[in-house]
Design a protein around this motif. Structure first.
Motif, PDB file in Angstrom:
ATOM      1  N   THR A  11       0.727  -1.181   0.670  1.00 35.48           N
ATOM      2  CA  THR A  11      -0.176   0.094   0.167  1.00 35.48           C
ATOM      3  C   THR A  11       0.900   0.932  -0.112  1.00 35.48           C
ATOM      4  O   THR A  11       0.581   1.969  -0.795  1.00 35.48           O
ATOM      5  CB  THR A  11      -0.696   0.077   1.526  1.00 35.48           C
ATOM      6  N   TRP A  12       1.780   1.244   0.621  1.00 35.87           N
ATOM      7  CA  TRP A  12       2.512   2.508   0.738  1.00 35.87           C
ATOM      8  C   TRP A  12       3.556   2.726  -0.310  1.00 35.87           C
ATOM      9  O   TRP A  12       3.444   3.658  -0.613  1.00 35.87           O
ATOM     10  CB  TRP A  12       3.668   2.044   2.029  1.00 35.87           C
ATOM     11  N   GLU A  13       3.801   1.485  -1.303  1.00 36.07           N
ATOM     12  CA  GLU A  13       4.347   1.729  -2.691  1.00 36.07           C
ATOM     13  C   GLU A  13       3.282   1.923  -3.570  1.00 36.07           C
ATOM     14  O   GLU A  13       3.785   3.178  -4.606  1.00 36.07           O
ATOM     15  CB  GLU A  13       5.128   0.154  -3.166  1.00 36.07           C
ATOM     16  N   ASP A  14       2.561   1.318  -2.938  1.00 37.07           N
ATOM     17  CA  ASP A  14       0.948   2.116  -4.460  1.00 37.07           C
ATOM     18  C   ASP A  14       1.077   3.857  -4.164  1.00 37.07           C
ATOM     19  O   ASP A  14       0.217   4.597  -4.889  1.00 37.07           O
ATOM     20  CB  ASP A  14       0.289   1.328  -3.819  1.00 37.07           C
ATOM     21  N   THR A  15       1.425   3.800  -3.144  1.00 38.73           N
ATOM     22  CA  THR A  15       0.600   5.142  -2.707  1.00 38.73           C
ATOM     23  C   THR A  15       1.364   6.147  -3.068  1.00 38.73           C
ATOM     24  O   THR A  15       1.494   7.668  -3.782  1.00 38.73           O
ATOM     25  CB  THR A  15       0.318   5.429  -0.756  1.00 38.73           C
ATOM     26  N   VAL A  16       3.227   6.298  -2.700  1.00 38.31           N
ATOM     27  CA  VAL A  16       3.854   7.433  -3.353  1.00 38.31           C
ATOM     28  C   VAL A  16       4.926   6.843  -3.988  1.00 38.31           C
ATOM     29  O   VAL A  16       5.197   7.812  -4.593  1.00 38.31           O
ATOM     30  CB  VAL A  16       4.686   7.561  -1.635  1.00 38.31           C
ATOM     31  N   GLY A  17       4.562   5.700  -5.169  1.00 36.84           N
ATOM     32  CA  GLY A  17       5.348   5.280  -6.151  1.00 36.84           C
ATOM     33  C   GLY A  17       6.497   5.517  -5.578  1.00 36.84           C
ATOM     34  O   GLY A  17       7.505   5.324  -4.976  1.00 36.84           O
ATOM     35  N   ASP A  19       9.775   5.478  -7.147  1.00 38.02           N
ATOM     36  CA  ASP A  19      10.643   6.307  -6.795  1.00 38.02           C
ATOM     37  C   ASP A  19      10.944   6.811  -5.145  1.00 38.02           C
ATOM     38  O   ASP A  19      12.073   6.453  -4.199  1.00 38.02           O
ATOM     39  CB  ASP A  19      11.482   6.990  -7.512  1.00 38.02           C
ATOM     40  N   ILE A  20       9.904   7.325  -4.624  1.00 35.56           N
ATOM     41  CA  ILE A  20      10.190   7.394  -3.434  1.00 35.56           C
ATOM     42  C   ILE A  20       9.605   6.606  -2.618  1.00 35.56           C
ATOM     43  O   ILE A  20      10.649   6.217  -1.679  1.00 35.56           O
ATOM     44  CB  ILE A  20       8.480   8.647  -2.629  1.00 35.56           C
ATOM     45  N   ALA A  21       8.949   5.270  -2.760  1.00 35.79           N
ATOM     46  CA  ALA A  21       9.594   3.999  -2.406  1.00 35.79           C
ATOM     47  C   ALA A  21      11.110   3.370  -1.880  1.00 35.79           C
ATOM     48  O   ALA A  21      11.371   3.361  -0.924  1.00 35.79           O
ATOM     49  CB  ALA A  21       8.217   3.492  -2.508  1.00 35.79           C
ATOM     50  N   GLU A  46      12.279  17.045   1.244  1.00 33.76           N
ATOM     51  CA  GLU A  46      11.261  17.005  -0.486  1.00 33.76           C
ATOM     52  C   GLU A  46       9.756  16.403   0.988  1.00 33.76           C
ATOM     53  O   GLU A  46       8.670  16.865   0.768  1.00 33.76           O
ATOM     54  CB  GLU A  46      11.802  16.010  -1.402  1.00 33.76           C
ATOM     55  N   LEU A  47      10.015  15.783   1.550  1.00 34.43           N
ATOM     56  CA  LEU A  47       8.428  14.964   2.366  1.00 34.43           C
ATOM     57  C   LEU A  47       7.817  15.210   2.845  1.00 34.43           C
ATOM     58  O   LEU A  47       7.349  15.761   2.853  1.00 34.43           O
ATOM     59  CB  LEU A  47       8.936  13.711   2.243  1.00 34.43           C
ATOM     60  N   VAL A  48       8.796  16.037   4.312  1.00 33.29           N
ATOM     61  CA  VAL A  48       8.138  16.513   4.706  1.00 33.29           C
ATOM     62  C   VAL A  48       7.421  18.016   3.783  1.00 33.29           C
ATOM     63  O   VAL A  48       5.850  18.138   4.010  1.00 33.29           O
ATOM     64  CB  VAL A  48       9.117  17.067   5.852  1.00 33.29           C
TER      65      VAL A  48
END
Length: 86
Positions: A11-17, A19-21, A46-48
């Motif tokens: 779910t995390w990877e699907d949400t953030v994509g 590159d971010i994952a 960048e994330l914050v």
């Protein structure tokens, strides 16, 4: 405490994509707060300041409105094993 499950990592990877994952790892979910490790201070910044609201909205859409209320990013090793869930 339970480990954050494989489904959550997906779910995390699907949400953030992808590159971010690749630069992050969710390690703990407790009382609505998700703690995420980030592999560098530049990605943390960048994330914050750029992605946090979008990521939070995406996780709530996928997991339910009450599941996560806050994301706390901190630098750390994103290559080690899975995190924990209260």
């Amino acid at each position: 405490r339970q480990h954050v499950t494989w489904d959550f990592f997906k779910t995390w990877e699907d949400t953030v994509g992808e590159d971010i994952a690749r630069h992050t790892k969710p390690v703990k979910l407790s009382r609505g707060e998700l703690v995420v490790l980030v592999d560098s201070s530049s990605w943390l910044h960048e994330l914050v300041f750029r992605y946090k609201p979008t990521i939070l909205k995406g996780l709530k859409e996928r997991m339910g409105e009450e599941s996560i209320n806050h994301i706390r990013f901190r630098t750390g090793d994103v290559k080690e094993g899975h995190g924990e869930r209260d």
